[in-house]
Design a protein around this motif. Structure first.
Motif, short mmCIF file in Angstrom:
data_model
loop_
_atom_site.label_atom_id
_atom_site.label_comp_id
_atom_site.label_asym_id
_atom_site.label_seq_id
_atom_site.Cartn_x
_atom_site.Cartn_y
_atom_site.Cartn_z
N VAL A 1 0.86 -1.18 0.00
CA VAL A 1 0.00 0.00 0.00
C VAL A 1 0.89 1.23 0.00
O VAL A 1 1.84 1.33 0.78
CB VAL A 1 -0.91 0.03 1.25
N THR A 2 0.60 2.19 -0.88
CA THR A 2 1.43 3.39 -1.02
C THR A 2 0.66 4.65 -0.63
O THR A 2 -0.56 4.62 -0.44
CB THR A 2 1.91 3.55 -2.47
N LYS A 3 1.37 5.78 -0.56
CA LYS A 3 0.70 7.04 -0.23
C LYS A 3 -0.28 7.46 -1.34
O LYS A 3 -1.28 8.13 -1.07
CB LYS A 3 1.72 8.14 0.03
N ASP A 4 -0.01 7.04 -2.59
CA ASP A 4 -0.96 7.32 -3.67
C ASP A 4 -2.30 6.61 -3.41
O ASP A 4 -3.37 7.15 -3.72
CB ASP A 4 -0.39 6.86 -5.02
N ASP A 5 -2.23 5.40 -2.84
CA ASP A 5 -3.46 4.69 -2.48
C ASP A 5 -4.24 5.45 -1.42
O ASP A 5 -5.47 5.47 -1.45
CB ASP A 5 -3.12 3.28 -1.97
N VAL A 6 -3.53 6.07 -0.49
CA VAL A 6 -4.18 6.86 0.56
C VAL A 6 -4.92 8.05 -0.05
O VAL A 6 -6.06 8.34 0.32
CB VAL A 6 -3.17 7.35 1.60
N MET A 7 -4.29 8.73 -1.01
CA MET A 7 -4.93 9.89 -1.63
C MET A 7 -6.15 9.46 -2.45
O MET A 7 -7.18 10.15 -2.47
CB MET A 7 -3.93 10.65 -2.51
N LYS A 8 -6.05 8.31 -3.12
CA LYS A 8 -7.22 7.78 -3.84
C LYS A 8 -8.34 7.42 -2.86
O LYS A 8 -9.51 7.65 -3.12
CB LYS A 8 -6.83 6.54 -4.65
N ALA A 9 -7.94 6.85 -1.73
CA ALA A 9 -8.92 6.47 -0.70
C ALA A 9 -9.64 7.69 -0.17
O ALA A 9 -10.85 7.66 0.10
CB ALA A 9 -8.22 5.73 0.44
N ARG A 10 -8.90 8.79 -0.01
CA ARG A 10 -9.50 10.02 0.50
C ARG A 10 -10.63 10.49 -0.42
O ARG A 10 -11.72 10.87 0.05
CB ARG A 10 -8.42 11.10 0.61
N VAL A 11 -10.40 10.46 -1.73
CA VAL A 11 -11.41 10.88 -2.70
C VAL A 11 -12.61 9.93 -2.65
O VAL A 11 -13.77 10.35 -2.66
CB VAL A 11 -10.81 10.92 -4.12
N GLU A 12 -12.33 8.63 -2.58
CA GLU A 12 -13.39 7.63 -2.58
C GLU A 12 -14.27 7.74 -1.34
O GLU A 12 -15.51 7.68 -1.42
CB GLU A 12 -12.75 6.23 -2.64
N ILE A 13 -13.66 7.93 -0.18
CA ILE A 13 -14.41 8.04 1.07
C ILE A 13 -15.28 9.29 1.07
O ILE A 13 -16.43 9.26 1.49
CB ILE A 13 -13.44 8.06 2.28
N GLU A 14 -14.70 10.41 0.60
CA GLU A 14 -15.45 11.66 0.56
C GLU A 14 -16.69 11.52 -0.32
O GLU A 14 -17.79 11.93 0.05
CB GLU A 14 -14.57 12.79 0.03
N ARG A 15 -16.52 10.89 -1.47
CA ARG A 15 -17.64 10.71 -2.40
C ARG A 15 -18.73 9.84 -1.76
O ARG A 15 -19.91 10.16 -1.81
CB ARG A 15 -17.15 10.06 -3.70
N ASP A 16 -18.32 8.74 -1.11
CA ASP A 16 -19.29 7.84 -0.49
C ASP A 16 -19.99 8.51 0.70
O ASP A 16 -21.18 8.34 0.90
CB ASP A 16 -18.60 6.56 -0.03
N ARG A 17 -19.22 9.25 1.50
CA ARG A 17 -19.79 9.90 2.68
C ARG A 17 -20.86 10.91 2.28
O ARG A 17 -21.96 10.93 2.83
CB ARG A 17 -18.69 10.59 3.48
N VAL A 18 -20.52 11.75 1.33
CA VAL A 18 -21.46 12.77 0.86
C VAL A 18 -22.70 12.12 0.28
O VAL A 18 -23.83 12.52 0.57
CB VAL A 18 -20.80 13.69 -0.19
N GLY A 19 -22.50 11.08 -0.52
CA GLY A 19 -23.63 10.39 -1.14
C GLY A 19 -24.58 9.82 -0.10
O GLY A 19 -25.80 9.97 -0.21
N ASP A 20 -24.02 9.15 0.92
CA ASP A 20 -24.85 8.55 1.96
C ASP A 20 -25.68 9.59 2.69
O ASP A 20 -26.86 9.39 2.98
CB ASP A 20 -23.98 7.79 2.96
N VAL A 21 -25.03 10.72 3.02
CA VAL A 21 -25.74 11.77 3.77
C VAL A 21 -26.83 12.40 2.93
O VAL A 21 -27.98 12.53 3.36
CB VAL A 21 -24.75 12.86 4.26
#
Length: 411
Positions: A273-293
């Motif tokens: 797992v790399t820091k690039d994966d973390v930045m991709k995860a950040r975008v993915e989580i934000e999108r899912d969180r906003v969508g759920d709310v």
């Protein structure tokens, strides 16, 4: 072998994870770093249960991801184990109010703990409560009811259920009941009836946010159990901790970043797992969180979000409550619905602010006094896509055009 077989075979032999469940929100570890004081306070408050006495009610508050639920479950689990060893009947019932939604469902969960059969609908809340009281009058023991995210119950249904639960011991002779209320809202206690407030907050415990160093300690502890050896680049945990520390020291956010980063690496068939994966995860989580709310907002909440989009279009950074309300009335008129009051709109805006979808602040307008302005705090395209899942709102958003390179959109 088919492509689906390849996917399932890869899942059977994970490349980076050893125990992925260790990073999930509902996992309670055997050790909770940087929460010794809070753990001891909860344990000391609940310890009278081992003498068959009613512990004081506890009101726990702090920002999201500060360990409130984990500490509470950890202590209650230990309490239950100790009581069992001593031959004492102590039990606890945990209900996440946001998930159970109504007082009826919360009481049904409590009834289910006592093996009572409650129909999904058909009874009044008062009748279910009375049945629980009747059951408890025939039982011995100390029972602790945990109401997590209690603010959602009070905002939507008031504090009648809390009032009844905090007074339940007046009707009992053999058993005892204590309440633990958990909330992210520091101001929530102020909105309660004075009688409920004094009963519920016999003991108040505040959980402060974690700093970046503390988050690193938490992630290191979980990562040791969750990941295969050498599966993480050395930059991954510090980056997850730093990103979460910016967002009010949210350990849950840090753990989500680490878990999703690992899932991204797994999907791409990589062993590290790399820091690039973390930045991709950040975008993915934000999108899912906003969508759920956004998807779970009531109709008027969605219309207000649409009104904010309209009011902040064409490059505007923020809009006033008045601008938003004007747009809201136009949308309501177009749909032929009955509008809610400006005061209620202001209340919904406050709720959206608390959820992190928008940001409200007071600005000075010189001799014209101060005014409240609203700006979007989440990724605009994620908001639009979530709103479009409601057919009624989708019709209103057909003219939306959003450029991924710009923060704002045009309608």
């Amino acid at each position: 072998m088919s492509e689906i077989d390849d996917i399932f075979n890869a899942a059977y032999k994970p490349r980076v994870f050893k125990r992925r469940e260790v990073l999930l929100p509902d996992y309670v570890p055997e050790f909770l770093p940087h929460r010794d004081d809070e753990t001891k306070r909860v344990a000391l408050t609940l310890s009278p249960a081992l003498r068959m006495e009613r512990p004081s009610n506890i009101f726990i508050y702090g920002l999201t991801g500060t360990g409130k639920t984990a500490v509470t479950k950890f202590v209650l689990r230990k309490l239950e184990e100790n009581a069992k060893q001593k031959g004492i009947k102590v039990g606890y019932i945990y209900a996440n109010v946001r998930h159970r939604e109504t007082p009826y469902r919360i009481l049904a969960d409590i009834a289910d703990y006592f093996n009572m059969r409650i129909p999904f609908t058909g009874l009044s809340t008062g009748e279910v409560f009375n049945r629980i009281v009747k059951k408890l009058t025939n039982l011995e023991g100390v029972y602790i009811i945990v109401l997590d995210e209690i603010d959602f119950l009070v905002k939507k249904y008031g504090d009648d259920l809390l009032y009844n639960l905090t007074r339940i011991n007046e009707q009992l002779s053999k058993s005892r009941v204590s309440i633990i209320g958990i909330t992210n809202s520091v101001k929530m206690i102020e909105s309660l009836d004075p009688r409920v407030k004094s009963s519920l907050s016999e003991e108040e415990i505040v959980f402060s946010p974690y700093d970046a160093k503390q988050l690193q300690d938490i992630l290191n502890q979980r990562a040791e159990e969750a990941f295969n050896e050498r599966a993480l680049d050395e930059e991954v945990i510090p980056l997850c901790a730093a990103l979460a520390a910016r967002e009010h020291g949210d350990a849950r956010r840090a753990l989500d970043l680490l878990r999703v980063a690992g899932e991204i690496a797994e999907r791409e068939n990589r062993n590290v797992v790399t820091k690039d994966d973390v930045m991709k995860a950040r975008v993915e989580i934000e999108r899912d969180r906003v969508g759920d709310v956004v998807k779970t907002l009531p109709l008027h909440g969605k219309l207000i979000m649409t009104s904010i989009l309209l009011a902040t279009a064409m490059g505007k950074d923020y809009a006033t409550t008045g601008d938003i309300y004007d747009n809201y009335k136009k949308l309501i008129s177009k749909l032929g619905l009955e509008e809610i009051t400006l005061r209620r709109v202001s209340g919904i805006l406050s709720e959206l602010d608390m959820l992190g979808i928008i940001s409200g602040r007071i600005i000075s307008r010189g001799r014209y006094g101060k005014t409240r302005v609203i700006s979007l705090a989440a990724e605009v395209n994620a908001i639009i896509q979530a709103l479009k899942e409601d057919p009624m709102i989708a019709d209103l958003l057909n003219e939306v055009k959003y450029d991924d390179n710009r923060k704002n959109n045009s309608l």
